[in-house]
Design a protein around this motif. Sequence first.
Motif, PDB file in Angstrom:
ATOM      1  N   ALA A 184       1.423  -1.523   0.129  1.00 52.64           N
ATOM      2  CA  ALA A 184       0.186   0.284   0.140  1.00 52.64           C
ATOM      3  C   ALA A 184       0.925   1.154   0.511  1.00 52.64           C
ATOM      4  O   ALA A 184       0.657   2.074   0.631  1.00 52.64           O
ATOM      5  N   GLY A 185       1.518   1.763  -0.992  1.00 49.30           N
ATOM      6  CA  GLY A 185       2.394   2.591  -0.827  1.00 49.30           C
ATOM      7  C   GLY A 185       3.517   2.234  -0.672  1.00 49.30           C
ATOM      8  O   GLY A 185       4.391   1.594  -0.062  1.00 49.30           O
ATOM      9  N   ILE A 186       4.643   3.060  -1.231  1.00 48.07           N
ATOM     10  CA  ILE A 186       6.056   3.314  -0.357  1.00 48.07           C
ATOM     11  C   ILE A 186       5.894   4.481   1.121  1.00 48.07           C
ATOM     12  O   ILE A 186       5.532   5.113   1.159  1.00 48.07           O
ATOM     13  N   MET A 187       5.486   3.262   1.864  1.00 39.90           N
ATOM     14  CA  MET A 187       5.971   3.334   3.313  1.00 39.90           C
ATOM     15  C   MET A 187       6.661   4.894   3.957  1.00 39.90           C
ATOM     16  O   MET A 187       6.479   5.562   4.624  1.00 39.90           O
ATOM     17  N   SER A 188       8.164   4.451   3.106  1.00 39.58           N
ATOM     18  CA  SER A 188       9.065   5.333   3.813  1.00 39.58           C
ATOM     19  C   SER A 188       8.750   7.055   3.749  1.00 39.58           C
ATOM     20  O   SER A 188       9.130   8.014   3.962  1.00 39.58           O
ATOM     21  N   ALA A 201       5.820   8.438   4.156  1.00 43.15           N
ATOM     22  CA  ALA A 201       4.674   8.477   5.293  1.00 43.15           C
ATOM     23  C   ALA A 201       5.362  10.233   5.868  1.00 43.15           C
ATOM     24  O   ALA A 201       6.307  10.560   6.248  1.00 43.15           O
ATOM     25  N   THR A 246       6.603  12.472   8.843  1.00 44.36           N
ATOM     26  CA  THR A 246       6.125  12.005  10.438  1.00 44.36           C
ATOM     27  C   THR A 246       6.497  12.888  11.276  1.00 44.36           C
ATOM     28  O   THR A 246       5.883  13.948  10.625  1.00 44.36           O
ATOM     29  N   GLY A 284      13.210  10.047   4.762  1.00 48.59           N
ATOM     30  CA  GLY A 284      14.370   9.130   3.717  1.00 48.59           C
ATOM     31  C   GLY A 284      13.364   8.110   2.125  1.00 48.59           C
ATOM     32  O   GLY A 284      12.851   8.183   2.451  1.00 48.59           O
ATOM     33  N   ALA A 285      14.277   8.771   1.782  1.00 50.33           N
ATOM     34  CA  ALA A 285      13.991   7.231   0.823  1.00 50.33           C
ATOM     35  C   ALA A 285      15.317   6.538   0.183  1.00 50.33           C
ATOM     36  O   ALA A 285      16.571   7.491   0.804  1.00 50.33           O
TER      37      ALA A 285
END
Lengths: 406, 403
Positions: A7-11, A13, A15, A271-272
């Motif tokens: 469900a999407g790239i959690m990184s 999200a 913060t 971050g990513a």
Amino acid sequence: MVTVSTAGIMSTARTGQLAVVGLGLVAPGVSGPADAPAPAGAVAPGWFEAESALPGRGYRRLPDACKYLLAASRLAVGDAGDRLAQTGRDHRGAAVAINNTGAALLEEMDHTIMRAGAEEMSPSSSPFIAMSSFASRLSMEHGITGFNLTVNSPVTAGLEALQIAARAVAAGRARAVLVAAVEEALSPSQTQSRRQPRSPVSGPRPPSAAGAWPPPTAGAWPTSAADAGPSAATGPPSQASADGTEAGAAVLYCEPVVGGYARYGTCGARGAFLDPESAGRDADAVLGPLLGDDPPGRIDAVLDDSAVGTAAARWLDRLTGGACEVVVVGAPAQAGCLTPLQRVVGLFAQEHTAPTRRAVLAASAMGTLAYAELTVAPRPAVEADDGVPYPAAESSGAFTEGASRP
Amino acid sequence: MNTFASDPRVVITGLGAISCLGTGVGAYWDGLLAGGGEPQAIPLPDLNMRTKKMYLVDRADVPAEPSSHAGVELGSSPRLAVAAAEQALADAGVRDETRAAVPVVLGVELGNSDMQELQRSAGRTTWTTLTPAAAVVGAAIGSRAAQTSVGNACSASGYALTIGLDMIRAGEASTVLVGGAEGATRAGMGAFNRLGAADPLRCRPFDRNRAGTMFGDGSAMVVLEAAEHARRRGAEPYAELAGAAWSCDAHHATAPDPSGDQIVRAMSDALADAKLSSSDVGCVIPHGTGTPLNDVVESQALRRVFGARVRELPLFSLKAMIGHTTGAAGAFACLTATLVLRHRQSPANIPIDQDPECDVWVPQERPVPLAAPAVLVNTYAFGGNNTSLVVKGVVREASQWSP
């Protein structure tokens, strides 16, 4: 067989956010937060006067990086009035970013082992084999017993420190955090850089280091992507010195947004990861979610000429012509983690009449990316003493857009 | 739905390890039951120092790849990290197509130092990052999420585990790969020799003749996951990472605060975070390095937290078996705690001549059945940087844990 949902790239999200109460900066050729974006002066002996920055005993034998960190932290703590004194020791934290700090000392110690044996090592230097030792004195000096965390991700650690501090504050691990990045010069033999800084020195000449502080306009070297032509590979000079070395420390005194004092504004970071092997191909899939679809008025992007830095610069070109100004800050290949956080400090020190959104993007050749979003509070100027009392810790209201300074 | 409010627990669903006990979690546990590893000569040149041994991964087990990342030649630490990471993700059943969303948080201190030291001995001096491991793991597993490297020396991966826990609790991620990795190090060994903190014989915490610590290399990884996420995909958790806490002595550059106040606070806060009491702890994996003052202070602090029960509470002195893996020590301890819960016993400790000042129970005769549902893990470091973690069983009802 089991699967993980996608469900999407959690990184990416969002913060937690931090309120920024105080700023501190020690760097060559820079006299304070407002001229943080200035190109660095030479990391030459004598640029840092420890006796005036750290009056008192017990500092002489510390490595330079410790002194930079302590000096910049004093400025940030002082800038925050008596907020630290009002915060219990167990509720004070520190998140310190380090990359090349300790590199020269490590080389020196290892050479001693190779040539003369370990028994000839300096006993006072030996603990600095551990990177976190550079931040130890910070805890002692400011009674920080909540936590003292060191992060060392290449280039992005300073912005990661912001993110970790925000998360820790949200989890109740501290109510005041010194978020810092510190770097120390590499040795001459370590600075045989394989790459040159991304951008040649260009743009207006920097003000004299001896010039008035704050200068009439902080951050005087923005070069928008629109002005830069097809590639954003021009911009202000690198904040690392010509030999690829950073030196100095940038510190933000931060509190929770709820109950904290957003004197300079609020910020958060995330971050990513962009694999260097497929950076060009993956840039859109990684940078798109990282930056989101509502860019701020200005993004300072700290990029080197690696595959990752180049892919990020090209991707940022798409913002050309929009309302977002992209300032590409050239970083040498051996740059550490100071410049991105120094940029954050500089952006918070700018004057605005209304809440203003800014961002800093950092990318390492290793592939780590970090992105800090700032909402800079309206302030007339950063002044040493404006006579306005600070609100009591934990009782002041959060900064809200449109609110005037307490 | 992408929130886990109905079950906020964070569970451990995957494990990976490579150490002096071998490759894989099975070999690791068997190695602990068999009494651990033996120190070996460090395979680095110019080791001009008294103590030259570490607990080392068999060199034949050190993966050859990845040998470089973004132009940086990689030593053993990042390669070990990739091997352990792949084990942990496979163990958890995290499939390739879902790994883009998995952040990585690693404790790494001297990281790539063995490669740098080999280069230095060969006359190559250009500096490259010491800490590429998190990015190397990110690339290896296909992650596009944040890769974070924590450098809090010997408590680095204790901090990393807490960060991973907080990430999931905050809803930032459903699955996080957390661990630590360290290689051999000449500079680190030299510094500990110089500080008088390198035991020439072996790592022997709580022994009256202990003379410092002895390093180990290796990598340990755990997959942390939101409990509800694990349940939805049918993954069976090993255990729950139920609580974590940080503190800082703010006392001295290297020595622990003799009062132990801050390490007591970390243990107490971690138990409170886990909503458990000290009576729920059936085993402690102490920081226990073999450094004289550290072991005494930790023993006294354990007595303050557990009272007279400390004499009946088994400690598992892990570093005596795999050495002090510094930045990876917290990850190895968390992994071990998970295995203790899974096997419902703590392995027998290596025989020691126990220091009477360390008034704790270090059972050496045989494995001790676990008599309570949680294991407490401590990690400490230079500068008084402390973390405590509480790992709790998930399968059995608490009532079954009555002693």
